[in-house]
Design an enzyme around this catalytic site. Structure first.
Site, PDB file in Angstrom:
ATOM      1  N   LYS A 177      -0.559   4.669   4.556  1.00  0.00           N
ATOM      2  CA  LYS A 177      -1.444   3.874   5.236  1.00  0.00           C
ATOM      3  C   LYS A 177      -0.664   3.428   6.705  1.00  0.00           C
ATOM      4  O   LYS A 177       0.388   3.253   6.883  1.00  0.00           O
ATOM      5  CB  LYS A 177      -1.651   2.456   4.439  1.00  0.00           C
ATOM      6  CG  LYS A 177      -2.379   1.581   4.958  1.00  0.00           C
ATOM      7  CD  LYS A 177      -2.984   0.399   4.254  1.00  0.00           C
ATOM      8  CE  LYS A 177      -3.806  -0.609   4.818  1.00  0.00           C
ATOM      9  NZ  LYS A 177      -5.085   0.042   5.128  1.00  0.00           N
ATOM     10  N   HIS A 231       0.866  -1.138   0.044  1.00  0.00           N
ATOM     11  CA  HIS A 231      -0.159   0.110   0.072  1.00  0.00           C
ATOM     12  C   HIS A 231       0.822   1.291  -0.176  1.00  0.00           C
ATOM     13  O   HIS A 231       1.984   1.196   0.207  1.00  0.00           O
ATOM     14  CB  HIS A 231      -0.859   0.013   1.194  1.00  0.00           C
ATOM     15  CG  HIS A 231      -2.159  -0.761   1.009  1.00  0.00           C
ATOM     16  ND1 HIS A 231      -1.999  -2.137   1.476  1.00  0.00           N
ATOM     17  CD2 HIS A 231      -3.344  -0.567   0.591  1.00  0.00           C
ATOM     18  CE1 HIS A 231      -3.304  -2.864   1.202  1.00  0.00           C
ATOM     19  NE2 HIS A 231      -4.111  -1.883   0.623  1.00  0.00           N
TER      20      HIS A 231
END
Length: 270
Positions: free
Chosen positions: A162, A158
């Site tokens: 995040k 990600h």
């Protein structure tokens, strides 16, 4: 209630996901954007929620929980666990149904969501993407057939911002694989390896986490056997799929009262 009267509020309205949700709601003729919620002190409070699209829609961004949530039939929330639980409390006061895409909840926080579902309808899923939820169904099938002789590793990637790891989607994938052989993920997950670890313990499910750049979300589950390996992957190039899945969840909740559902229910994959 007519489908054309469904009033939807979006939490985290000024974030990337919030803006995509607002755009998706505005594009759905069966829905009306009734509110755009931000935390207290947000500099965007008072601005028109459609300003980022270069248009005025007559909905002001606000941090007034009761005004925003009380004026909605549905709330879509992709924020942080602590904020989502505050929003959930207000939703119960007003009878507003909630679609939760937030991740990173503790077991105790999930219990709060479950308790709230006795009062209002909730769709709670770590990933709202239709493709991801079809992938979960494929993983269940694969895990049942590859229950012995194959080592399982889950790799997820990600963007750099995040805050939780592994991702909620990766954990859900692990839960599906573990449940297919009658186990709990808590009993077989390995989240970190460092130093001299010794041979891989049979039956464990390993996780690897990558954070960098603007990666929207990549997930791969590897079943590694002797002489072969099977990889089941899902890669997101846009958050649009999360928004579209969230709207499907809103339509699913229409006419349903209290209850806790996930995207497998929404998509009829049970």
């Amino acid at each position: 209630m007519s489908e054309s009267t469904l009033r939807v509020a979006v939490a985290g309205a000024t974030g990337r996901m919030g803006r995509m949700l607002i755009e998706a709601v505005l594009a759905d003729p069966a829905l009306t954007l009734s509110g755009a919620l931000v935390p207290a002190g947000d500099a965007a409070s008072g601005r028109d929620a459609g300003a980022f699209l270069g248009r005025e829609i007559g909905v002001a961004i606000s941090s007034d929980l009761d005004a925003v949530i009380g004026g909605a039939d549905y709330l879509i929330d992709f924020t942080r666990p602590e904020g989502t639980l505050v929003h959930l409390e207000a939703a119960q006061r007003h009878g507003t149904r909630v679609v939760i895409g937030t991740t990173g909840f503790t077991a105790a926080q999930k219990a709060v969501i479950e308790a709230a579902s006795h009062r209002i309808g909730i769709v709670f899923a770590p990933n709202m993407s239709v493709g991801v939820n079809v992938t979960l169904k494929l993983l269940d099938l694969a895990a049942r057939q590859l229950a012995t002789g194959y080592d399982v590793e889950i790799v997820e990637a990600h963007h750099r911002n995040k805050v939780d790891a592994p991702s909620g989607t990766a954990l859900k994938m692990g839960e599906v694989v573990a449940a297919a052989s009658g186990r709990s993920l808590d009993d077989c997950a390995v989240y970190a390896r460092e130093g001299v670890t010794g041979p891989r313990e049979e039956g464990t499910i390993g996780f690897a986490t990558i954070r960098g750049g603007d990666i929207v979300g990549d997930h791969t589950v590897l079943f590694a056997g002797i002489g072969e390996r099977i990889e089941i992957s899902h890669k997101s190039s846009s958050r649009q799929s999360y928004a579209e899945g969230s709207l499907r969840a809103v339509h699913f909740l229409a006419g349903r009262e209290a209850g806790l559902y996930d995207m497998q229910d929404v998509l009829g994959l049970r």
